[in-house]
Design an enzyme around this catalytic site. Structure first.
Site, short mmCIF file in Angstrom:
data_model
loop_
_atom_site.label_atom_id
_atom_site.label_comp_id
_atom_site.label_asym_id
_atom_site.label_seq_id
_atom_site.Cartn_x
_atom_site.Cartn_y
_atom_site.Cartn_z
N GLU A 1 5.95 1.14 -18.62
CA GLU A 1 4.73 1.19 -19.42
C GLU A 1 4.93 1.63 -20.88
O GLU A 1 4.27 1.12 -21.78
CB GLU A 1 3.71 2.14 -18.75
CG GLU A 1 3.25 1.68 -17.38
CD GLU A 1 2.39 0.43 -17.44
OE1 GLU A 1 1.81 0.16 -18.50
OE2 GLU A 1 2.33 -0.28 -16.43
N SER B 1 -11.26 -35.62 7.03
CA SER B 1 -12.16 -36.60 6.40
C SER B 1 -13.18 -35.98 5.47
O SER B 1 -13.91 -36.71 4.78
CB SER B 1 -12.89 -37.40 7.49
OG SER B 1 -11.98 -38.21 8.20
#
Length: 855
Positions: free
Chosen positions: A76, A350
């Site tokens: 960081e 489908s």
């Protein structure tokens, strides 16, 4: 240039001073304690009870292991102990990145700045916020020691869900204090703050390991560990270190909204703005608690036919794209959960057909709903594999409307081939779908990439929203800690297709769920009084799978249903966690997805739900099925060949089909009958070619057809004395009948024996009792045969064909022809008596029906 430069510096300094003067005061309580967010439902008032109380174990600086501190700093802010709140070197790199990549493309926040931002400021990327952040970071560094600031960050940072601080995360994920963590475990925790939920090792182990290895590389780069230590840590696995599932703490006490709130957290992380749940935000969501309740009830209902089968469901607001509710699975509790609603590991069958086949065909090819395709034996072009329909049959020529509601496979593949793969990809991408490269097999639901129920529901919603698509989302807006600053984060709608396309696809999908449409596949979801559209989907096992798993042809791994109204769009998946376990499509198991859909949709829909409205861009025309190119039906088109279909305005056919329109057949002329004994030889003339002649006779009120042939003569045997015979001849072909020509033959009765006279008292009164029986009136009846006797040699020479009555002056009503379902032409020729007309009309109807069947 110097003056301009000095002016710029003065202006910048003045602006900085102005922004800094309005910065909030530093509050030590806010510095040390995270502020939990508040979530609101779609109504903007109802609070959602989720992670509102933080779970945090505070750790003092002296108790933080040095390895843990080293991992955090390497990741960081490696220069934390060298700068005074702002890292000028890191800032310079970020400025260059922002110039080349745009403002806000890279941050340069130090740990001190992150503490300030998470405690006091909003998350927007503005000069004001950056100026205030820098000023307060510098001020914080003047008032607190570095160790104190690091301690604030260490305990304040959000790690996942409602877990704050590294100490709490250590106990939660590893079940031990920080000092007992290995290097690999330390690095994993150090990497989590960048994306707390994304790097959660319980939920996303692969991403967590990838992030851990990046942290280990940074630690080596900054001299915190050796290469050997890095490699050993990277070789560690998660399974041996994480808390076992059965021993994990329940992070979320209220599981009712768990799946939805996880979507909120994930969405928050990817929003442009770097929002964090520990900043006291007010987050306004799209959740509808009542809808979520009904979804939860359905997922726990007795609609499921065994304990193992699973389902997932997503409910989306058709108009806004907001996710109203989500059903991730039947039992979505515990810390290790599989969200079936967001996963993309199952083909959609489908259900894909409106998306890659028929929708693009209407959009790009200007097809109408009446466009015809042929259902016939067919194979893929790219591999010659034979395509099969579920019933193994072929139904011939049909409209795409019928092909869709019957879910025929071969017409779907043919349609995609006509559309083209690029058009199909473009159409689906506008609906937020990524199927990868579209191949022919995608027409039946096997694309390169699968999609989730969330994406499916969002795509179908566009059909019900006039073609406007809004990406499915859970967050509408965010209000920051100050209560006055807010940001709208809901995505903007885009017009994904023409409104004509959306309505025409919707209208075809209505037939899928119509109880009165023969062959429709989605009847189970029909809801009385609700205008509804949708599509079924079933996936298949390959032939090898069926053999390997020992299954029969009725087995299917997945069943789907996606449907929508003007208010809601719902997508449902059902299947087993292990794909090898099938759903039996030969039983009601295949209806599970439809029944779950109906259960929820019927409860959440209002009786006032608006119907789908046909836009001005769509017209409706009656066409002749099978005409190519499509043509309007004529007055002579049989009713079983007519279909009312939709067209985008301007694409309607402008020509009328001539298939059933032919010139009128002329009535046979010169019909005559020559009687010889008990035979009548009929003959006639006709100028029409390629016709046959139907000969019929009526006697004693009974009528029958004697023959139909191309001959222009016919001999009738069996004339009986005392009877009247009406012969008719009609010219016919495959599609039409002429008016009839007719002639009458009356055969005289022979004299009766005297002894028989009492039995026929009204007919023979003259000889027996002329006075009593009033023979004067009866004698003409007796005398009629005598008058006719000479006519035996040439009984009908003077009779002319078809002149029994005067022609009818009033023209026939044309609607009678339409009602008979058979084209006919009665505009010329002689007319028979009324009874003959009716019977002729019946014969026309019968013949017309035969003709229609033949066609």
């Amino acid at each position: 240039m110097v003056i301009i430069g000095l002016a710029g510096v003065v202006f910048g300094a003045s602006m900085f001073a102005y922004y800094a003067s309005s910065a909030p005061e530093i509050d030590e309580e806010l510095l040390r304690d995270p502020i939990s967010p508040t979530f609101y439902a779609a109504d903007g008032e109802t609070e959602i009870p989720y992670i509102t109380a933080e779970n945090r174990e505070y750790v003092n600086y002296e108790d933080i292991p040095k390895a843990m501190e080293a991992a955090i700093l390497a990741t960081e802010d490696n220069r934390f102990y060298k700068h005074s709140g702002i890292d000028v070197i890191r800032l310079g790199g970020a400025v260059i990145a922002n110039i080349t990549g745009g403002f806000g493309s890279q941050g340069a926040s130090t740990i001190t700045q992150q503490v300030i931002k998470n405690s006091f400021l909003t998350n927007d990327k503005t000069l004001k916020r950056k100026a205030q952040e820098a000023y307060l970071a510098y001020k914080l560094e003047q008032e607190y020691e570095k160790e104190e600031i690091f301690e604030m960050y260490f305990n304040k940072i959000l790690m996942s869900g409602n877990i704050y601080g590294f100490g709490t995360a250590s106990e939660y994920f590893y079940g031990k204090p920080l000092k007992e963590l290995s290097l690999a475990e330390t690095a994993l925790l150090a990497g989590m703050p960048q994306s707390p939920n994304g790097y959660n090792p319980f939920k996303n182990p692969d991403r967590a390991i990838e992030r851990r290895n990046i942290v280990l590389g940074l630690m080596e780069q900054h001299g915190k560990i050796t290469t050997e230590e890095k490699e050993q840590a990277r070789a560690a696995t998660l399974d041996d270190s994480l808390v076992a599932e059965e021993n994990r703490q329940q992070q979320v006490p209220n599981a009712e909204y768990t799946a939805f709130m996880e979507l909120v957290e994930d969405e928050l992380e990817v929003l442009d703005g770097d929002y964090s749940l520990d900043e006291g935000l007010k987050i306004y969501t799209t959740l509808e608690p009542y809808v979520q309740e009904k979804v939860n009830d359905a997922m726990a209902s007795d609609l499921f036919f065994d304990e193992e089968v699973q389902s997932a469901m997503t409910v989306i607001d058709t108009k806004t794209g907001g996710i109203s509710a989500i059903g991730a699975g039947r039992d979505y509790t515990g810390d290790v959960r599989h969200n079936y609603a967001t996963s993309k590991d199952r083909p959609i069958g489908s259900t894909i057909k409106p998306l890659v086949d028929y929708g693009p065909a209407i959009e790009y090819l200007d097809w109408s709903t009446g466009q015809t395709v042929v259902d016939e034996p067919y194979s893929y072009n790219d591999n010659d594999q034979e395509i099969r329909n579920v019933d193994g049959e072929f139904l011939g020529t049909m409209t795409i409307r019928e092909a869709l509601y019957r879910s025929r496979n071969i017409p779907a593949v043919k349609t995609l081939q006509e559309v083209g793969m690029e058009n199909a990809e473009e159409f689906t991408q506008k609906l937020g779908l990524d199927f990868g490269n579209v191949y022919e097999s995608a027409a039946l639901g096997s694309p390169e990439k699968n999609i989730s129920t969330v994406e499916m529901a969002g795509a179908f919603a566009a059909f019900g929203n006039e073609g406007s698509f809004t990406k499915p989302h859970t967050i509408k807006k965010i209000v920051f800690r100050d209560g006055s600053t807010e940001q709208i984060v809901a995505p903007e709608p885009v017009q994904a297709m023409k409104d004509s396309t959306a309505y025409m696809v919707t209208d075809m999908l209505r037939d899928v769920v119509d109880l009165n449409t023969p062959g429709s596949t989605g009847k189970e979801v029909a809801i009385n009084g609700l205008d509804l559209a949708g599509k079924t989907g079933t996936t298949n096992y390959s032939a090898d799978n069926l053999t390997d798993y020992g299954l029969d042809a009725s087995s299917a791994p997945d069943v789907w249903f996606a449907g929508f109204t003007t208010d809601y769009s719902i997508s449902v998946w059902s299947g087993y966690p292990n794909r090898k376990t099938p759903i039996d499509t030969a039983s009601d198991e295949r209806l599970l997805a439809q029944r779950l859909f109906k259960n929820v949709m019927s409860q959440i829909s209002s009786p006032e739900t608006a119907s789908f409205e046909q836009p001005d861009s769509v017209t409706e025309q009656v066409v002749e099925v099978g005409s190519d190119p499509l043509k309007l039906a004529s007055a002579f088109t049989p009713y079983n060949m007519r279909s009312s279909e939709l067209f985008a305005r301007g694409t309607e056919p402008n020509s009328v089909s001539q298939r059933y329109v032919v010139e009128d057949l002329k009535t046979p002329s010169g019909l005559r009958a020559k009687v010889d004994g008990n035979s009548a030889k009929l003959s006639w003339d006709s100028s029409d070619k390629n016709v046959s002649f139907e000969v019929s006779v009526e006697v004693d009120g009974s009528r029958s057809v004697l023959t139909t042939s191309s001959s222009k003569s016919y001999t009738y045997n069996g004339l009986e004395e005392g009877k009247t015979y009406t012969f008719r001849v009609v010219a016919v072909n495959d599609t039409q009948r002429s008016d009839p020509a007719s002639t009458v033959v009356e055969v005289a009765a022979a004299p009766e024996e005297p002894e028989e006279e009492p039995e026929v008292e009204p007919e023979e009164p003259v000889e027996e009792e002329p006075v009593e029986e009033e023979p004067v009136e009866e004698e003409p009846v007796e005398e009629e045969p005598a008058v006719e006797e000479p006519a035996e040699e040439e009984p009908v020479v003077e009779e002319e064909p078809a002149v029994e009555e005067d022609p009818i002056d009033v023209p026939e009503d044309p609607t009678e022809e339409e009602e008979s379902e058979t084209p006919s032409a009665n505009s010329s020729g002689n007319s028979d008596n009324d009874q003959g007309k009716d019977k002729d009309k019946d014969n026309k109807i019968d013949q017309g029906n035969k003709d229609e069947n033949k066609n």
